[in-house]
Design a protein around this motif. Structure first.
Motif, PDB file in Angstrom:
ATOM      1  N   LEU A  69       0.828  -1.208   0.000  1.00 31.76           N
ATOM      2  CA  LEU A  69       0.000   0.000   0.000  1.00 31.76           C
ATOM      3  C   LEU A  69       0.862   1.257   0.000  1.00 31.76           C
ATOM      4  CD1 LEU A  69      -2.709  -0.976   2.672  1.00 31.76           C
ATOM      5  CD2 LEU A  69      -3.090  -0.745   0.212  1.00 31.76           C
ATOM      6  N   VAL A  70       1.802   1.310   0.936  1.00 38.35           N
ATOM      7  CA  VAL A  70       2.645   2.491   1.086  1.00 38.35           C
ATOM      8  C   VAL A  70       3.716   2.561  -0.003  1.00 38.35           C
ATOM      9  CG1 VAL A  70       4.275   3.671   2.619  1.00 38.35           C
ATOM     10  CG2 VAL A  70       2.209   2.612   3.569  1.00 38.35           C
ATOM     11  N   GLY A  71       4.343   1.426  -0.288  1.00 35.40           N
ATOM     12  CA  GLY A  71       5.427   1.423  -1.261  1.00 35.40           C
ATOM     13  C   GLY A  71       4.981   1.836  -2.644  1.00 35.40           C
ATOM     14  N   ILE A  72       3.766   1.441  -3.024  1.00 35.71           N
ATOM     15  CA  ILE A  72       3.246   1.829  -4.339  1.00 35.71           C
ATOM     16  C   ILE A  72       2.729   3.262  -4.301  1.00 35.71           C
ATOM     17  CG2 ILE A  72       1.360   1.381  -5.969  1.00 35.71           C
ATOM     18  CD1 ILE A  72       1.862  -1.631  -5.442  1.00 35.71           C
ATOM     19  N   GLN A  73       1.973   3.610  -3.273  1.00 36.33           N
ATOM     20  CA  GLN A  73       1.428   4.970  -3.196  1.00 36.33           C
ATOM     21  C   GLN A  73       2.518   6.031  -3.146  1.00 36.33           C
ATOM     22  OE1 GLN A  73      -2.133   6.405  -1.803  1.00 36.33           O
ATOM     23  NE2 GLN A  73      -1.308   7.419  -0.002  1.00 36.33           N
ATOM     24  N   GLU A  74       3.561   5.770  -2.381  1.00 36.16           N
ATOM     25  CA  GLU A  74       4.616   6.771  -2.196  1.00 36.16           C
ATOM     26  C   GLU A  74       5.700   6.712  -3.265  1.00 36.16           C
ATOM     27  OE1 GLU A  74       4.138   9.029  -0.126  1.00 36.16           O
ATOM     28  OE2 GLU A  74       2.542   8.124   1.061  1.00 36.16           O
ATOM     29  N   GLY A  75       5.597   5.776  -4.191  1.00 38.32           N
ATOM     30  CA  GLY A  75       6.576   5.696  -5.268  1.00 38.32           C
ATOM     31  C   GLY A  75       7.904   5.098  -4.857  1.00 38.32           C
ATOM     32  N   LEU A  76       7.970   4.469  -3.681  1.00 41.78           N
ATOM     33  CA  LEU A  76       9.240   3.940  -3.185  1.00 41.78           C
ATOM     34  C   LEU A  76       9.673   2.684  -3.932  1.00 41.78           C
ATOM     35  CD1 LEU A  76       8.575   4.495   0.612  1.00 41.78           C
ATOM     36  CD2 LEU A  76      10.269   5.684  -0.788  1.00 41.78           C
ATOM     37  N   ILE A  77       8.708   1.927  -4.438  1.00 41.64           N
ATOM     38  CA  ILE A  77       9.044   0.753  -5.249  1.00 41.64           C
ATOM     39  C   ILE A  77       9.401   1.189  -6.667  1.00 41.64           C
ATOM     40  CG2 ILE A  77       8.143  -1.394  -6.237  1.00 41.64           C
ATOM     41  CD1 ILE A  77       6.558  -1.777  -3.637  1.00 41.64           C
ATOM     42  N   ALA A  78       8.583   2.087  -7.236  1.00 39.94           N
ATOM     43  CA  ALA A  78       8.843   2.569  -8.594  1.00 39.94           C
ATOM     44  C   ALA A  78      10.209   3.240  -8.707  1.00 39.94           C
ATOM     45  CB  ALA A  78       7.741   3.534  -9.014  1.00 39.94           C
ATOM     46  N   LYS A  79      10.621   3.922  -7.634  1.00 39.34           N
ATOM     47  CA  LYS A  79      11.898   4.632  -7.646  1.00 39.34           C
ATOM     48  C   LYS A  79      13.063   3.704  -7.974  1.00 39.34           C
ATOM     49  CE  LYS A  79      15.055   7.111  -4.561  1.00 39.34           C
ATOM     50  NZ  LYS A  79      15.338   7.473  -3.164  1.00 39.34           N
ATOM     51  N   GLU A  80      12.983   2.460  -7.510  1.00 41.43           N
ATOM     52  CA  GLU A  80      14.080   1.507  -7.714  1.00 41.43           C
ATOM     53  C   GLU A  80      14.056   0.851  -9.093  1.00 41.43           C
ATOM     54  OE1 GLU A  80      16.480   1.201  -5.536  1.00 41.43           O
ATOM     55  OE2 GLU A  80      15.488   2.596  -4.175  1.00 41.43           O
ATOM     56  N   LEU A  81      12.977   1.047  -9.833  1.00 41.59           N
ATOM     57  CA  LEU A  81      12.787   0.324 -11.091  1.00 41.59           C
ATOM     58  C   LEU A  81      13.197   1.112 -12.329  1.00 41.59           C
ATOM     59  CD1 LEU A  81       9.416  -1.341 -10.147  1.00 41.59           C
ATOM     60  CD2 LEU A  81      11.452  -2.593 -10.893  1.00 41.59           C
ATOM     61  N   GLY A  82      13.660   2.349 -12.127  1.00 40.94           N
ATOM     62  CA  GLY A  82      14.068   3.133 -13.279  1.00 40.94           C
ATOM     63  C   GLY A  82      12.929   3.321 -14.253  1.00 40.94           C
ATOM     64  N   GLY A  83      13.138   2.938 -15.514  1.00 38.74           N
ATOM     65  CA  GLY A  83      12.111   3.099 -16.539  1.00 38.74           C
ATOM     66  C   GLY A  83      11.136   1.946 -16.623  1.00 38.74           C
ATOM     67  N   THR A  84      11.278   0.942 -15.783  1.00 33.30           N
ATOM     68  CA  THR A  84      10.332  -0.181 -15.775  1.00 33.30           C
ATOM     69  C   THR A  84       9.063   0.225 -15.017  1.00 33.30           C
ATOM     70  OG1 THR A  84      12.055  -1.867 -15.935  1.00 33.30           O
ATOM     71  CG2 THR A  84       9.964  -2.549 -14.981  1.00 33.30           C
ATOM     72  N   THR A  85       7.936  -0.026 -15.615  1.00 29.59           N
ATOM     73  CA  THR A  85       6.651   0.400 -15.069  1.00 29.59           C
ATOM     74  C   THR A  85       6.109  -0.602 -14.059  1.00 29.59           C
ATOM     75  OG1 THR A  85       6.108   1.510 -17.151  1.00 29.59           O
ATOM     76  CG2 THR A  85       4.280   1.027 -15.671  1.00 29.59           C
ATOM     77  N   VAL A  86       5.531  -0.085 -12.975  1.00 31.88           N
ATOM     78  CA  VAL A  86       4.807  -0.916 -12.009  1.00 31.88           C
ATOM     79  C   VAL A  86       3.347  -0.961 -12.417  1.00 31.88           C
ATOM     80  CG1 VAL A  86       4.077  -1.193  -9.619  1.00 31.88           C
ATOM     81  CG2 VAL A  86       6.342  -0.282 -10.122  1.00 31.88           C
ATOM     82  N   LYS A  87       2.807  -2.162 -12.560  1.00 27.91           N
ATOM     83  CA  LYS A  87       1.377  -2.325 -12.817  1.00 27.91           C
ATOM     84  C   LYS A  87       0.765  -3.049 -11.620  1.00 27.91           C
ATOM     85  CE  LYS A  87      -2.118  -4.176 -15.941  1.00 27.91           C
ATOM     86  NZ  LYS A  87      -2.384  -5.021 -17.132  1.00 27.91           N
ATOM     87  N   PRO A  88       0.119  -2.307 -10.705  1.00 30.41           N
ATOM     88  CA  PRO A  88      -0.437  -2.952  -9.520  1.00 30.41           C
ATOM     89  C   PRO A  88      -1.853  -3.471  -9.750  1.00 30.41           C
ATOM     90  CG  PRO A  88      -0.522  -0.573  -9.275  1.00 30.41           C
ATOM     91  CD  PRO A  88       0.023  -0.847 -10.643  1.00 30.41           C
ATOM     92  N   SER A  89      -2.188  -4.566  -9.090  1.00 28.42           N
ATOM     93  CA  SER A  89      -3.543  -5.117  -9.080  1.00 28.42           C
ATOM     94  C   SER A  89      -3.866  -5.548  -7.663  1.00 28.42           C
ATOM     95  CB  SER A  89      -3.665  -6.329 -10.012  1.00 28.42           C
ATOM     96  OG  SER A  89      -3.417  -5.980 -11.357  1.00 28.42           O
ATOM     97  N   THR A  90      -5.102  -5.307  -7.239  1.00 25.31           N
ATOM     98  CA  THR A  90      -5.506  -5.740  -5.904  1.00 25.31           C
ATOM     99  C   THR A  90      -6.415  -6.943  -5.988  1.00 25.31           C
ATOM    100  OG1 THR A  90      -7.280  -4.084  -5.914  1.00 25.31           O
ATOM    101  CG2 THR A  90      -5.228  -3.513  -4.787  1.00 25.31           C
ATOM    102  N   PHE A  91      -6.312  -7.778  -4.962  1.00 22.41           N
ATOM    103  CA  PHE A  91      -7.100  -9.009  -4.856  1.00 22.41           C
ATOM    104  C   PHE A  91      -7.726  -9.075  -3.473  1.00 22.41           C
ATOM    105  CE2 PHE A  91      -3.833  -9.686  -7.964  1.00 22.41           C
ATOM    106  CZ  PHE A  91      -4.402 -10.479  -8.941  1.00 22.41           C
ATOM    107  N   ASN A  92      -8.847  -9.754  -3.384  1.00 19.65           N
ATOM    108  CA  ASN A  92      -9.494  -9.949  -2.100  1.00 19.65           C
ATOM    109  C   ASN A  92      -9.570 -11.420  -1.731  1.00 19.65           C
ATOM    110  OD1 ASN A  92     -10.046  -7.241  -1.390  1.00 19.65           O
ATOM    111  ND2 ASN A  92     -11.673  -7.193  -2.909  1.00 19.65           N
TER     112      ASN A  92
END
Length: 370
Positions: A69-92
């Motif tokens: 939740l936090v890593g994706i919202q705050e861009g902390l995961i994306a920051k490490e990926l350079g030009g690679t895009t994060v595509k998040p999906s949620t599941f229940n």
């Protein structure tokens, strides 16, 4: 580490079952649909693209998945990926996330111990690896204090768990067994009536008096307390050092083999996220709640959010020994054929990152891949 850009804007597990036993909704679940999320920080502001154009990450809209939740919202995961895009999906639901991983719809997932065990066992060790930890704790026994004063008073009462064979159900059945009481695992009938109840309806059932208590994860536990319930037992007190896995990080073996650089980058992002959460708990709590509001349309009220957040420990350690213990408890309850979990962990990438950060390595409890 650079502070997140949006610090002022804040916000198990599926059934462990016999091979012929159908799996259903997870402990944290509120349905079973996957949802693609439009995160504001899916792509880093710059940097070289890694070996994959996109990394697809699955998680639950739940506080026990705060790293995602936090890593994706705050861009902390994306920051490490350079030009690679994060595509998040949620599941229940755990089963749907495992199915998505097996189908290639997601590459990396945050998920509880039970679906991790079940997915690995059903694929005969071919589908996934656990590559890191995310959260510990956050499970409580909450009761109606007018009906139940002590743990011994549970005998003869109706106590809910989220689902037959899920992580909390197995834990409660094991606790009952250690008390010397008898309950038929499949029907839930016995010295205690174990009622399998979806987390989204349990608070209303508790309020109406049709349930005497529940062994449930957060935030459901704190919702029950807000309805007049009392915490009689925190499950963490039953585990060594008060720690047990509630959420870990998995990856498809195919993606790990083909894109190890992307996996490394995501893990660096989760380690940085966990570090930030633990250093800034109030801001992180608000960030997680903001993310939940965006995903579900409703933020958690303070009387639920605050106690729920306090009971969850964010950690890089997957607490591998507790995963084995949970599997053993399921076998003991008759809900799981003894699985071969050898090779379920690959913690080498995480441990390299932790070493670079000056942190101690985490253990795989003898269940690591060669």
């Amino acid at each position: 580490m650079r502070a997140p850009r949006t610090t002022l804007r804040r916000g198990l597990a599926a059934a462990v079952a016999l091979p012929l036993l159908a799996v259903a909704a997870t402990a944290c679940g509120y349905g079973s649909e996957a949802k693609d999320d439009d995160a504001k920080s899916n792509v880093s502001a710059g940097g070289k693209k890694l070996s994959a154009d996109t990394v697809k990450i699955g998680y639950f809209p739940n506080l026990t998945h705060a790293t995602a939740l936090v890593g994706i919202q705050e861009g902390l995961i994306a920051k490490e990926l350079g030009g690679t895009t994060v595509k998040p999906s949620t599941f229940n639901a755990g089963p749907s996330e495992i199915e998505a991983l097996n189908a290639g719809s997601i590459d990396i997932g945050f998920i509880g111990p039970s679906p991790s065990i079940n997915g690995y066992a059903k694929s005969k060790g071919q589908s996934l690896r656990i590559i890191g930890g995310s959260a510990s704790g956050g499970v409580k026994l909450v009761v109606d204090p007018k009906k139940i004063k002590t743990l011994d008073d549970l005998k003869g009462k109706k106590i809910a768990t989220p689902q037959l064979g899920n992580t909390q159900d197995v834990a409660f059945l094991n606790w009952i067994s250690e008390k010397g009481w008898k309950v038929d695992a499949q029907s839930g009938k016995g010295d205690v009536s174990v009622v399998r109840s979806d987390n989204k309806v349990t608070p209303d059932a508790f309020k109406s008096g049709s349930l005497d208590g529940a062994w449930v994860p957060e935030p459901t536990a704190s919702k029950l307390v807000a309805e007049g319930g009392k915490v009689l037992l925190d499950e963490s007190t039953l585990w060594p050092d008060d720690k047990f896995v509630i959420t870990n990080i998995i990856v498809s073996q195919k993606f790990l083999s083909e894109h190890p650089d992307v996996v490394d980058a995501v893990l660096r992002g989760t380690v940085n996220t966990n570090k930030w959460i633990n250093a800034n708990p109030d801001e992180a709590k608000a960030s997680a709640n903001s993310a939940l509001e965006k995903l579900s349309g409703k933020a958690l009220p303070a009387d639920v959010l605050d106690p729920a957040w306090k009971s969850i420990q964010i950690t890089d350690d997957p607490l591998a020994a507790t995963l084995q213990a949970q599997a053993d408890h399921a076998v003991k309850a008759g809900l799981l054929e003894k699985p071969d979990l050898e090779g379920i962990y690959d913690l080498k990438p995480l441990n390299k990152i932790l070493e670079a950060e000056g942190q101690p390595a985490v253990a795989d409890a003898g269940l690591g891949a060669e």
